[in-house]
Scaffold this motif. Structure first.
Motif, PDB file in Angstrom:
ATOM      1  N   ARG A  50       0.829  -1.206   0.000  1.00 51.29           N
ATOM      2  CA  ARG A  50       0.000   0.000   0.000  1.00 51.29           C
ATOM      3  C   ARG A  50       0.865   1.259   0.000  1.00 51.29           C
ATOM      4  O   ARG A  50       0.615   2.210  -0.751  1.00 51.29           O
ATOM      5  N   ILE A  51       1.863   1.277   0.884  1.00 54.25           N
ATOM      6  CA  ILE A  51       2.715   2.462   0.967  1.00 54.25           C
ATOM      7  C   ILE A  51       3.463   2.669  -0.344  1.00 54.25           C
ATOM      8  O   ILE A  51       3.537   3.795  -0.866  1.00 54.25           O
ATOM      9  N   ASP A  52       4.012   1.586  -0.911  1.00 55.46           N
ATOM     10  CA  ASP A  52       4.759   1.710  -2.165  1.00 55.46           C
ATOM     11  C   ASP A  52       3.879   2.249  -3.282  1.00 55.46           C
ATOM     12  O   ASP A  52       4.293   3.135  -4.048  1.00 55.46           O
ATOM     13  N   TYR A  53       2.645   1.718  -3.393  1.00 51.04           N
ATOM     14  CA  TYR A  53       1.757   2.207  -4.448  1.00 51.04           C
ATOM     15  C   TYR A  53       1.384   3.672  -4.212  1.00 51.04           C
ATOM     16  O   TYR A  53       1.407   4.497  -5.143  1.00 51.04           O
ATOM     17  N   ASP A  54       1.025   4.022  -2.991  1.00 52.46           N
ATOM     18  CA  ASP A  54       0.592   5.379  -2.695  1.00 52.46           C
ATOM     19  C   ASP A  54       1.710   6.380  -2.979  1.00 52.46           C
ATOM     20  O   ASP A  54       1.485   7.441  -3.584  1.00 52.46           O
ATOM     21  N   ARG A  55       2.918   6.055  -2.554  1.00 46.60           N
ATOM     22  CA  ARG A  55       4.043   6.960  -2.795  1.00 46.60           C
ATOM     23  C   ARG A  55       4.359   7.051  -4.289  1.00 46.60           C
ATOM     24  O   ARG A  55       4.694   8.130  -4.797  1.00 46.60           O
ATOM     25  N   TYR A  56       4.238   5.937  -5.013  1.00 48.01           N
ATOM     26  CA  TYR A  56       4.453   5.978  -6.457  1.00 48.01           C
ATOM     27  C   TYR A  56       3.390   6.848  -7.133  1.00 48.01           C
ATOM     28  O   TYR A  56       3.706   7.719  -7.965  1.00 48.01           O
ATOM     29  N   GLU A  84      10.938   5.811  -7.791  1.00 43.38           N
ATOM     30  CA  GLU A  84      10.469   5.129  -9.002  1.00 43.38           C
ATOM     31  C   GLU A  84       9.324   5.878  -9.691  1.00 43.38           C
ATOM     32  O   GLU A  84       8.678   5.350 -10.595  1.00 43.38           O
ATOM     33  N   ALA A  85       9.072   7.129  -9.271  1.00 45.29           N
ATOM     34  CA  ALA A  85       7.906   7.860  -9.773  1.00 45.29           C
ATOM     35  C   ALA A  85       7.934   8.044 -11.294  1.00 45.29           C
ATOM     36  O   ALA A  85       6.881   8.188 -11.922  1.00 45.29           O
ATOM     37  N   GLN A  86       9.119   8.027 -11.890  1.00 50.87           N
ATOM     38  CA  GLN A  86       9.212   8.241 -13.334  1.00 50.87           C
ATOM     39  C   GLN A  86       9.045   6.955 -14.137  1.00 50.87           C
ATOM     40  O   GLN A  86       8.930   6.998 -15.359  1.00 50.87           O
ATOM     41  N   GLN A  87       9.046   5.816 -13.464  1.00 49.08           N
ATOM     42  CA  GLN A  87       8.874   4.561 -14.179  1.00 49.08           C
ATOM     43  C   GLN A  87       7.414   4.389 -14.601  1.00 49.08           C
ATOM     44  O   GLN A  87       6.495   4.922 -13.977  1.00 49.08           O
ATOM     45  N   SER A  88       7.217   3.629 -15.667  1.00 47.68           N
ATOM     46  CA  SER A  88       5.857   3.405 -16.146  1.00 47.68           C
ATOM     47  C   SER A  88       5.070   2.566 -15.140  1.00 47.68           C
ATOM     48  O   SER A  88       5.637   1.764 -14.385  1.00 47.68           O
ATOM     49  N   PHE A  89       3.751   2.748 -15.152  1.00 46.34           N
ATOM     50  CA  PHE A  89       2.901   2.011 -14.235  1.00 46.34           C
ATOM     51  C   PHE A  89       3.031   0.505 -14.437  1.00 46.34           C
ATOM     52  O   PHE A  89       3.136  -0.258 -13.472  1.00 46.34           O
ATOM     53  N   PHE A  90       3.059   0.049 -15.689  1.00 40.67           N
ATOM     54  CA  PHE A  90       3.077  -1.393 -15.942  1.00 40.67           C
ATOM     55  C   PHE A  90       4.409  -2.023 -15.542  1.00 40.67           C
ATOM     56  O   PHE A  90       4.431  -3.147 -15.044  1.00 40.67           O
ATOM     57  N   SER A  91       5.505  -1.299 -15.681  1.00 38.92           N
ATOM     58  CA  SER A  91       6.774  -1.849 -15.208  1.00 38.92           C
ATOM     59  C   SER A  91       6.776  -1.931 -13.683  1.00 38.92           C
ATOM     60  O   SER A  91       7.315  -2.876 -13.098  1.00 38.92           O
ATOM     61  N   MET A  92       6.161  -0.943 -13.014  1.00 34.81           N
ATOM     62  CA  MET A  92       6.055  -0.992 -11.561  1.00 34.81           C
ATOM     63  C   MET A  92       5.142  -2.129 -11.123  1.00 34.81           C
ATOM     64  O   MET A  92       5.413  -2.823 -10.132  1.00 34.81           O
ATOM     65  N   LEU A  93       4.054  -2.355 -11.864  1.00 37.68           N
ATOM     66  CA  LEU A  93       3.120  -3.410 -11.506  1.00 37.68           C
ATOM     67  C   LEU A  93       3.775  -4.780 -11.610  1.00 37.68           C
ATOM     68  O   LEU A  93       3.549  -5.658 -10.763  1.00 37.68           O
ATOM     69  N   VAL A  94       4.612  -4.976 -12.633  1.00 40.86           N
ATOM     70  CA  VAL A  94       5.322  -6.249 -12.786  1.00 40.86           C
ATOM     71  C   VAL A  94       6.214  -6.505 -11.571  1.00 40.86           C
ATOM     72  O   VAL A  94       6.312  -7.634 -11.073  1.00 40.86           O
ATOM     73  N   GLY A  95       6.841  -5.451 -11.069  1.00 35.18           N
ATOM     74  CA  GLY A  95       7.723  -5.611  -9.913  1.00 35.18           C
ATOM     75  C   GLY A  95       7.000  -5.634  -8.587  1.00 35.18           C
ATOM     76  O   GLY A  95       7.621  -5.928  -7.557  1.00 35.18           O
TER      77      GLY A  95
END
Length: 298
Positions: free
Chosen positions: A249-255, A262-273
């Motif tokens: 939750r914290i990681d998603y909210d901060r992203y 990691e704010a500049q990374q794409s959503f789908f690359s973040m979701l994979v990780g």
């Protein structure tokens, strides 16, 4: 019985409300001794404090680096076995100090006693709203989306604690501006603090026009950062699935808010990780609302 209750009153240019605060403390009689820690105010705060100081009370005025530094200085200087702090625009309710002292005496295992607050307006009148925190364990304090952000948090003036706990924890973090109280409570729980709650409004918490919503957002950001840090430092203390969902939750909210590296990374690359994002209903709802907004769904 450890008497009296020793309270620090941190202040900076708060002369409009200092009198009401100190009158509420003096009305407690011998149950309270206070230490007025002023940050070199340019108004009449110190003059007012000097006028209301009794034998055993203390007025200090000196530059400091912020509220947490002032509170630490006052708490380290004020003495007493049962301590706390009250902002210079808040008030202590009639009989509150004695109730706190009695609760500590009757519960020798208690490190913290927490009651409730009543919100008051600029004139000191009740707004009709009250609050009582509901935190008892480390896992609850770290689960900020189910507790801290859901109205179960502690509002500082309702909390009192033993000096021995303050010294074990090491005081308030002076590099934090908004959430130093949250960070302190988490560190108290990490030290094994035992909490006793009493069903009584202890303080009046003043709500002022100057308290902007941007302040709340800045405080929330500091809370998220502190919770993430504590999760990493005491990772093995919590049940595995709960700690992983907290972290997700914290990681998603901060992203999503652009607060993480990691704010500049794409959503789908973040979701994979971060596949746990899809396992949490709260995160799924946030993702759904975000996607709907981006594609224009109402």
């Amino acid at each position: 019985m450890p008497k009296p209750l020793h309270l620090v009153v941190p202040n900076l240019n708060g002369s409009a409300y200092v009198q009401a605060t100190l009158e509420s403390l003096n009305a407690q009689g011998d149950a309270v001794r206070w230490w007025f820690q002023d940050g070199a105010s340019t108004d009449d705060s110190v003059v007012i404090a000097d006028r209301f100081a009794r034998d055993g009370d203390e007025v200090r005025s000196e530059p400091d680096s912020g509220q947490s530094a002032a509170i630490n200085a006052g708490l380290r200087g004020c003495g007493g076995d049962i301590i706390g702090y009250l902002n210079s625009d808040d008030v202590l309710k009639e009989g509150a100090a004695q109730r706190v002292l009695d609760t500590f005496e009757n519960n020798p295992e208690a490190d913290i006693v927490v009651g409730g607050i009543e919100y008051i307006d600029a004139a000191g009148l009740p707004t009709g709203r009250q609050h009582s925190g509901n935190l008892f364990h480390l896992a609850d304090a770290l689960d900020i989306y189910r507790y801290w952000f859901e109205g179960k948090q502690w509002v500082q003036p309702e909390v009192f604690y033993r000096r021995s706990l303050f010294e074990r924890v090491g005081g308030f973090s002076e590099d934090m501006h908004w959430a130093f109280d949250y960070d302190f409570w988490v560190r108290c729980f990490r030290e094994g603090a035992k909490v006793v709650q009493i069903p009584q409004v202890l303080t009046g918490f003043r709500i002022l026009e100057a308290q902007k919503s941007t302040d709340a957002e800045a405080a929330s950001q500091e809370v998220r950062g502190a919770a993430l840090r504590h999760l990493e430092e005491c990772w093995d203390v919590l049940p595995p699935i709960r700690r992983r969902l907290m972290r997700a939750r914290i990681d998603y909210d901060r992203y999503a808010r652009g607060e993480s590296d990691e704010a500049q990374q794409s959503f789908f690359s973040m979701l994979v990780g971060n596949p746990l994002w899809l396992c949490d209903p709260w995160v799924r709802r946030r993702i759904g609302r975000s996607l709907a907004s981006k594609i224009g769904w109402n």
